[in-house]
Design an enzyme around this catalytic site. Structure first.
Site, short mmCIF file in Angstrom:
data_model
loop_
_atom_site.label_atom_id
_atom_site.label_comp_id
_atom_site.label_asym_id
_atom_site.label_seq_id
_atom_site.Cartn_x
_atom_site.Cartn_y
_atom_site.Cartn_z
N LYS A 99 41.31 -42.42 -54.10
CA LYS A 99 40.33 -42.39 -53.01
C LYS A 99 40.60 -43.44 -51.94
CE LYS A 99 36.39 -40.97 -55.90
NZ LYS A 99 36.11 -39.62 -55.43
N GLY B 46 27.63 -35.24 -59.40
CA GLY B 46 26.49 -35.05 -60.30
C GLY B 46 26.72 -34.13 -61.47
N SER C 290 31.51 -39.72 -63.03
CA SER C 290 30.98 -40.54 -64.12
C SER C 290 30.68 -39.72 -65.36
CB SER C 290 29.70 -41.23 -63.63
OG SER C 290 29.83 -41.59 -62.27
#
Lengths: 291, 189
Positions: free
Chosen positions: A80, A213, A235
């Site tokens: 990133k 998400g 995550s």
């Protein structure tokens, strides 16, 4: 030998389809991801949920970390950069990463412009919350689009929102006459040729993944059924109770997204997913970074 | 005739589109039941570690090998597809493979994505006109047994090979418009 880098990047994106791209912060995690069937890994210093909790400016990873992950993995390695940070992008290109994610998960670097991706050899993937944003990124040279969702929350609602918005807006282009398309292109600050191309194809001209998400195999299946071509999990894997099992379960759910019986088997006894966050009262909404 | 496209991961849609252009019935193959309903199989590009792993886990590996043994089951693999067809694989990680094509392939032999390229390739079986190919993090065939026919080369190395009715390419043509290679595959019996 020809080198149309944006087109070659689009081809690599096609090879990633139907797969899961996993965030990893160490070489060991990269090995776990690859063993579970990740189709690529995203090298970064902290997963989004940690960035959210710890705060501070989030930047490109240390090249040493990226190199160690490149050494550990044989699948494509992505990394990133901050929105608009052309120098971080040049550094990643020099390291030979396979894809750069110009990401809202990191703290933006340029309040005016995203990276001009057209004169890079390495391809870029960028986030979008709606069709206008997706078109601007493609115009700047993005070879792949992903929804922004709301990273680090374990809450899938924003990824669903963004994918549905993009698909809905594309469907709306069909009945739009030439003058309306021209006005729409102007209001979105893109050439009308991109609008026409998308209207004709009935889809974005580049591979479209979802991100932000996704925390369970069922989340991955939900988005694949809504037309996503693959899944980014941040995550959701290494913040779950059992990363190895979660990683594999999400990969399997992405393959068998149409088969509820298989999904039931995959989901059984997985243990706790990552802790989730409600959208209301989030101090930082990462999806609002970039434009 | 129904052509299966292995749909565990990769550029499945591009192969389906080629088959649609050739007006051929196609089916995505994810399970042993799916495999029973097709007459030949395409293994797409993608990540060979993912495709190899789930070929094995799904039981498709043995099912495909059995089907080939019974005869009359042509297979065509592109890029990752040729890797999981190969008898021997070299590279950092060796995915499980079908071992149906008597070649040695080296994974990611050209380097990372910045070393990917497009190049026109010629093959006598596809006529005089070259066809456009994409080498994306592509493998290289470093050794081919005598029973393997080399149909095209790139940079002096075999890039398109055939052994009986098993066809393998280290590159992608399915990402472009030329359907000749797919038509050739459909002509194999």
């Amino acid at each position: 030998m020809a080198k149309n880098s944006q087109q070659l990047g689009q081809q690599l994106a096609k090879m990633l389809k139907g797969g899961v791209i996993m965030d990893v912060v160490t070489a060991d995690q990269a090995k776990i991801a690859q063993k579970a069937g990740a189709s690529a890994v995203m090298a970064l210093e902290r997963v989004p949920s940690d960035i959210r909790m710890q705060g501070g400016v989030a930047r490109m990873s240390d090249p040493k970390l990226i190199k160690s992950i490149q050494k550990a993995a044989s699948i494509p390695v992505m990394a990133k950069v901050r929105i608009g940070h052309t120098s971080e992008a040049r550094i990643l290109e020099a390291l030979g990463v396979d894809f750069i994610d110009e990401s809202e998960v990191l703290t933006p670097a340029d309040p005016f412009d995203h990276v001009d991706k057209r004169d890079f050899t390495v391809p870029f993937v960028c986030g979008a919350t709606n069709l206008g944003e997706a078109m601007r990124r493609i115009h700047e040279g993005a070879a792949m689009i992903r929804t922004k969702g709301e990273a680090g929350t374990g809450n899938v609602i924003e990824a669903v929102r963004h994918l549905k918005l993009i698909k809905g807006e594309i469907a709306g282009l069909k009945n739009m006459k030439a003058p309306a398309r021209k006005a729409y292109a102007e209001s979105e600050r893109v050439p009308v040729s991109i609008v026409n191309q998308i209207a004709e194809l009935g889809r974005l001209p580049v591979v479209t993944f979802v991100a932000g998400g996704i925390a369970t195999p069922a989340d991955a299946a939900l988005l694949m059924n809504l037309g996503a071509e693959g899944v980014f999990v941040g995550s959701g894997i290494f913040k779950s109770k059992d990363p190895k099992r979660f990683a594999k379960a999400i990969v399997e759910a992405t393959i068998h997204f149409k088969d509820p019986q298989k999904l039931a088997e995959i989901s059984e006894g997985l243990g706790d997913a990552m802790p989730g966050l409600e959208m209301a009262n989030l101090p930082v909404r990462m999806q609002e970074r970039g434009w | 005739m129904t052509v299966g496209v292995l749909a565990l991961q990769g550029d499945v849609a591009e192969h389906l589109l080629m088959l649609q252009k050739l007006r051929t019935k196609a089916k995505e193959v994810r399970t042993i039941d799916d495999l029973a309903q097709v007459d030949r199989l395409i293994i797409p590009g993608g990540e060979s570690t993912v495709i190899g792993m789930y070929l094995e886990e799904s039981g498709l590996m043995t099912a495909i090998q059995k089907r080939v043994k019974r005869g009359n089951f042509p297979i065509f693999g592109t890029c990752a597809g040729i890797i999981v067809l190969a008898k021997k694989i070299r590279g950092k990680h060796i995915p499980p493979s079908l071992k149906l094509l008597d070649i040695t392939v080296e994974r990611n032999a050209y380097g990372t994505q910045i070393d990917s390229f497009d190049v026109p390739v010629k093959s006598a079986v596809l006529g005089k006109k070259a066809f456009l190919t994409s080498f994306i993090r592509a493998p290289k065939i470093t050794k081919a047994a005598r029973r393997v026919t080399v149909l095209a080369t790139h940079d002096g190395k075999p890039a398109l090979v055939q052994q009986g009715n098993i066809l393998g390419a280290t590159f992608h043509t399915e990402v472009y418009d030329d359907t000749r290679l797919h038509a050739y595959f459909l002509s194999l019996s």
